[in-house]
Design a protein around this motif. Structure first.
Motif, PDB file in Angstrom:
ATOM      1  N   LEU A 159      -8.528  15.211   5.770  1.00 22.88           N
ATOM      2  CA  LEU A 159      -7.527  14.611   6.655  1.00 22.88           C
ATOM      3  C   LEU A 159      -8.145  13.530   7.533  1.00 22.88           C
ATOM      4  CD1 LEU A 159      -5.393  17.638   7.901  1.00 22.88           C
ATOM      5  CD2 LEU A 159      -4.902  16.061   6.042  1.00 22.88           C
ATOM      6  N   SER A 160      -9.319  13.821   8.080  1.00 18.51           N
ATOM      7  CA  SER A 160      -9.963  12.881   8.991  1.00 18.51           C
ATOM      8  C   SER A 160     -10.315  11.571   8.301  1.00 18.51           C
ATOM      9  CB  SER A 160     -11.229  13.510   9.592  1.00 18.51           C
ATOM     10  OG  SER A 160     -10.904  14.630  10.389  1.00 18.51           O
ATOM     11  N   VAL A 161     -10.649  11.637   7.016  1.00 16.10           N
ATOM     12  CA  VAL A 161     -11.032  10.436   6.273  1.00 16.10           C
ATOM     13  C   VAL A 161      -9.806   9.710   5.729  1.00 16.10           C
ATOM     14  CG1 VAL A 161     -12.238   9.584   4.213  1.00 16.10           C
ATOM     15  CG2 VAL A 161     -13.325  11.290   5.683  1.00 16.10           C
ATOM     16  N   MET A 162      -8.831  10.458   5.195  1.00 18.73           N
ATOM     17  CA  MET A 162      -7.692   9.822   4.535  1.00 18.73           C
ATOM     18  C   MET A 162      -6.736   9.123   5.488  1.00 18.73           C
ATOM     19  SD  MET A 162      -8.292   9.940   1.439  1.00 18.73           S
ATOM     20  CE  MET A 162      -9.859  10.579   0.844  1.00 18.73           C
ATOM     21  N   LYS A 163      -6.864   9.357   6.792  1.00 17.30           N
ATOM     22  CA  LYS A 163      -6.042   8.606   7.733  1.00 17.30           C
ATOM     23  C   LYS A 163      -6.500   7.149   7.804  1.00 17.30           C
ATOM     24  CE  LYS A 163      -6.892  11.144  11.322  1.00 17.30           C
ATOM     25  NZ  LYS A 163      -6.921  11.658  12.728  1.00 17.30           N
ATOM     26  N   ASN A 164      -7.700   6.873   7.296  1.00 15.29           N
ATOM     27  CA  ASN A 164      -8.200   5.510   7.187  1.00 15.29           C
ATOM     28  C   ASN A 164      -7.580   4.874   5.940  1.00 15.29           C
ATOM     29  OD1 ASN A 164     -10.088   3.410   6.045  1.00 15.29           O
ATOM     30  ND2 ASN A 164     -11.138   3.798   7.970  1.00 15.29           N
ATOM     31  N   LYS A 165      -6.832   3.815   6.117  1.00 17.87           N
ATOM     32  CA  LYS A 165      -6.087   3.224   4.997  1.00 17.87           C
ATOM     33  C   LYS A 165      -7.001   2.766   3.867  1.00 17.87           C
ATOM     34  CE  LYS A 165      -3.582  -0.575   5.624  1.00 17.87           C
ATOM     35  NZ  LYS A 165      -2.406  -1.436   5.964  1.00 17.87           N
ATOM     36  N   THR A 166      -8.136   2.204   4.196  1.00 20.03           N
ATOM     37  CA  THR A 166      -9.072   1.751   3.156  1.00 20.03           C
ATOM     38  C   THR A 166      -9.593   2.934   2.339  1.00 20.03           C
ATOM     39  OG1 THR A 166      -9.751  -0.152   4.483  1.00 20.03           O
ATOM     40  CG2 THR A 166     -11.217   0.520   2.703  1.00 20.03           C
ATOM     41  N   ALA A 167      -9.899   4.029   3.032  1.00 18.64           N
ATOM     42  CA  ALA A 167     -10.409   5.213   2.340  1.00 18.64           C
ATOM     43  C   ALA A 167      -9.368   5.780   1.382  1.00 18.64           C
ATOM     44  CB  ALA A 167     -10.813   6.281   3.357  1.00 18.64           C
ATOM     45  N   TYR A 168      -8.144   5.896   1.853  1.00 16.83           N
ATOM     46  CA  TYR A 168      -7.077   6.441   1.008  1.00 16.83           C
ATOM     47  C   TYR A 168      -6.758   5.475  -0.126  1.00 16.83           C
ATOM     48  CZ  TYR A 168      -2.972   9.375   0.058  1.00 16.83           C
ATOM     49  OH  TYR A 168      -2.046  10.215  -0.513  1.00 16.83           O
ATOM     50  N   GLU A 169      -6.846   4.194   0.163  1.00 15.94           N
ATOM     51  CA  GLU A 169      -6.598   3.163  -0.849  1.00 15.94           C
ATOM     52  C   GLU A 169      -7.622   3.265  -1.974  1.00 15.94           C
ATOM     53  OE1 GLU A 169      -4.684  -0.821   0.522  1.00 15.94           O
ATOM     54  OE2 GLU A 169      -6.840  -1.141   0.321  1.00 15.94           O
ATOM     55  N   CYS A 170      -8.902   3.420  -1.615  1.00 13.35           N
ATOM     56  CA  CYS A 170      -9.954   3.566  -2.622  1.00 13.35           C
ATOM     57  C   CYS A 170      -9.730   4.823  -3.463  1.00 13.35           C
ATOM     58  CB  CYS A 170     -11.322   3.636  -1.949  1.00 13.35           C
ATOM     59  SG  CYS A 170     -11.891   2.081  -1.223  1.00 13.35           S
ATOM     60  N   THR A 171      -9.361   5.898  -2.801  1.00  8.47           N
ATOM     61  CA  THR A 171      -9.141   7.172  -3.489  1.00  8.47           C
ATOM     62  C   THR A 171      -7.993   7.070  -4.477  1.00  8.47           C
ATOM     63  OG1 THR A 171      -9.953   8.387  -1.556  1.00  8.47           O
ATOM     64  CG2 THR A 171      -8.628   9.612  -3.143  1.00  8.47           C
ATOM     65  N   LEU A 172      -6.854   6.558  -4.027  1.00  9.91           N
ATOM     66  CA  LEU A 172      -5.684   6.453  -4.901  1.00  9.91           C
ATOM     67  C   LEU A 172      -5.894   5.423  -6.009  1.00  9.91           C
ATOM     68  CD1 LEU A 172      -2.727   6.637  -2.347  1.00  9.91           C
ATOM     69  CD2 LEU A 172      -3.518   8.412  -3.930  1.00  9.91           C
ATOM     70  N   SER A 173      -6.637   4.388  -5.708  1.00  8.53           N
ATOM     71  CA  SER A 173      -6.919   3.357  -6.709  1.00  8.53           C
ATOM     72  C   SER A 173      -7.628   3.959  -7.912  1.00  8.53           C
ATOM     73  CB  SER A 173      -7.764   2.247  -6.091  1.00  8.53           C
ATOM     74  OG  SER A 173      -8.173   1.316  -7.072  1.00  8.53           O
ATOM     75  N   ILE A 174      -8.574   4.872  -7.650  1.00 10.44           N
ATOM     76  CA  ILE A 174      -9.296   5.531  -8.740  1.00 10.44           C
ATOM     77  C   ILE A 174      -8.407   6.545  -9.438  1.00 10.44           C
ATOM     78  CG2 ILE A 174     -11.220   7.070  -9.295  1.00 10.44           C
ATOM     79  CD1 ILE A 174     -12.791   5.726  -7.044  1.00 10.44           C
ATOM     80  N   ILE A 175      -7.712   7.374  -8.671  1.00  4.28           N
ATOM     81  CA  ILE A 175      -6.870   8.423  -9.258  1.00  4.28           C
ATOM     82  C   ILE A 175      -5.798   7.829 -10.159  1.00  4.28           C
ATOM     83  CG2 ILE A 175      -5.153  10.202  -8.729  1.00  4.28           C
ATOM     84  CD1 ILE A 175      -6.773  10.825  -6.195  1.00  4.28           C
ATOM     85  N   LEU A 176      -5.125   6.785  -9.679  1.00  3.70           N
ATOM     86  CA  LEU A 176      -4.023   6.186 -10.442  1.00  3.70           C
ATOM     87  C   LEU A 176      -4.498   5.134 -11.435  1.00  3.70           C
ATOM     88  CD1 LEU A 176      -1.425   5.808  -7.543  1.00  3.70           C
ATOM     89  CD2 LEU A 176      -1.600   7.644  -9.235  1.00  3.70           C
ATOM     90  N   ASP A 177      -5.806   4.872 -11.435  1.00  4.94           N
ATOM     91  CA  ASP A 177      -6.390   3.864 -12.321  1.00  4.94           C
ATOM     92  C   ASP A 177      -5.711   2.507 -12.110  1.00  4.94           C
ATOM     93  OD1 ASP A 177      -8.100   2.838 -14.190  1.00  4.94           O
ATOM     94  OD2 ASP A 177      -6.963   3.511 -15.940  1.00  4.94           O
ATOM     95  N   GLU A 178      -5.589   2.138 -10.832  1.00  2.00           N
ATOM     96  CA  GLU A 178      -4.976   0.869 -10.457  1.00  2.00           C
ATOM     97  C   GLU A 178      -5.917   0.139  -9.499  1.00  2.00           C
ATOM     98  OE1 GLU A 178      -1.035   1.362  -8.930  1.00  2.00           O
ATOM     99  OE2 GLU A 178      -0.451   2.785 -10.497  1.00  2.00           O
ATOM    100  N   PRO A 179      -6.841  -0.655 -10.034  1.00  2.00           N
ATOM    101  CA  PRO A 179      -7.843  -1.340  -9.198  1.00  2.00           C
ATOM    102  C   PRO A 179      -7.258  -2.215  -8.103  1.00  2.00           C
ATOM    103  CG  PRO A 179      -8.439  -1.469 -11.519  1.00  2.00           C
ATOM    104  CD  PRO A 179      -7.059  -0.904 -11.468  1.00  2.00           C
ATOM    105  N   GLU A 180      -6.054  -2.752  -8.309  1.00  2.00           N
ATOM    106  CA  GLU A 180      -5.459  -3.669  -7.335  1.00  2.00           C
ATOM    107  C   GLU A 180      -4.487  -2.971  -6.387  1.00  2.00           C
ATOM    108  OE1 GLU A 180      -6.700  -6.680  -7.229  1.00  2.00           O
ATOM    109  OE2 GLU A 180      -7.920  -6.095  -8.964  1.00  2.00           O
ATOM    110  N   LEU A 181      -4.437  -1.666  -6.398  1.00  2.00           N
ATOM    111  CA  LEU A 181      -3.495  -0.935  -5.553  1.00  2.00           C
ATOM    112  C   LEU A 181      -3.709  -1.254  -4.074  1.00  2.00           C
ATOM    113  CD1 LEU A 181      -2.232   2.647  -5.791  1.00  2.00           C
ATOM    114  CD2 LEU A 181      -3.461   2.024  -3.722  1.00  2.00           C
TER     115      LEU A 181
END
Length: 298
Positions: free
Chosen positions: A29-51
């Motif tokens: 929770l403490s890390v994912m509130k950072n938009k860049t951190a969550y963006e990097c995480t979802l970008s990998i999970i969804l396989d969308e480099p430009e997310l």
């Protein structure tokens, strides 16, 4: 030894010097509130480099009808395509059905989106993606990623296309995209030197930098102290419960040896331990079953 608890693993007590990982609810929770951190995480999970994410929230509460169960989302986001994406760090998968939980979450995610009135059209309902990250393979097929969408049973190439998707990620498997495997292993053992990271993707490196910043922050220190206090209190309460149980069993044993009738033993338990009649009877029954089992093993 000082003890702490974390997130949905609150039944587990951990050493005070425990090294938190992203698989731990509090750090996640403490890390994912950072938009860049969550963006990097979802970008990998969804396989969308430009997310790109437009909005991020953690522990967002979605209310239900009065008297009905609401939900608290771990990490929620709205991306620039207006998709709603929810990610849950789910370490406990044995006590409940995670698949049905995902179904419930998906339904409630739509609740606050559409306003009432005839002018509201369902075609305006945004797409939603529900992601559950687990440390166990709940499907048993040894995949790191399981993705589900609605599909016609009679026609194999006819998707329902209702804008919903559910993704279940499994930390135990090494079968999947290298960058996804690396992300999951990083979450499990959150250090960039983790030998299980097979691809040091730039997004994982960025995520690691943010994790280190969070761990050095005063806010994280406060979070850890709060967890520590909860853990100590939980340990104290569990110690009291264990002491109470030992006292009850000792009284039952003494009374049985003296030939006291079971009804009278229950009355004594009620009086001495402030138990209800049902609770006293249950304690006696439990003791007798445990005693019989021990005798069989001998």
């Amino acid at each position: 030894m000082n003890l702490i608890t974390t997130g949905d693993t609150s039944t587990q007590l951990l050493p005070r010097n425990y090294q938190f990982n992203l698989s731990d609810f509090a750090l996640f929770l403490s890390v994912m509130k950072n938009k860049t951190a969550y963006e990097c995480t979802l970008s990998i999970i969804l396989d969308e480099p430009e997310l790109k994410l437009a909005e991020v929230e953690v522990e967002q509460v979605v209310l239900n009808k009065s008297g009905k169960r609401a939900i608290r989302l771990d990490a929620w986001a709205r991306d620039t395509l207006d998709r709603r994406i929810n990610t849950e760090m789910q370490n406990e998968t044995e006590t409940d059905d995670v698949r049905r939980r995902a179904r419930f979450y998906q339904g409630l995610l739509d609740t606050p989106v559409l306003k009432s009135g005839k002018m509201t059209k369902y075609k305006h309902l945004p797409s939603t993606i529900i992601i559950f990250i687990t440390q166990e393979d709940i499907f048993g097929r040894d995949l790191a990623e399981y993705t589900f969408t609605e599909q016609c049973e009679e026609i194999s190439d006819l998707p329902l296309d209702d804008g919903t998707k559910k993704i279940f990620l499994n930390m135990t498997s090494r079968n999947g995209r290298p960058e996804l495997i690396s992300l999951l292993q990083y979450m499990k053992n959150t250090t960039i030197d983790n030998p299980e990271i097979i691809v040091k993707d730039r997004r994982i490196v960025t995520l690691d930098e943010i994790v280190n910043e969070v761990k050095q922050s005063e806010e994280w220190e406060a979070v850890k102290m709060n967890i520590l206090e909860i853990g100590i209190e939980k340990g104290r309460q569990e110690g009291l419960q264990e002491g109470l149980k030992q006292g009850i069993h000792a009284m039952i044993q003494d009374n049985l040896e003296e030939g006291v009738e079971e009804k009278r033993i229950c009355e004594k338990l009620q009086k001495n331990f402030s138990l209800t009649r049902e609770a006293a009877e249950e304690e006696l029954r439990s003791f007798m079953e445990e005693k019989a089992k021990n005798q069989e093993e001998q």
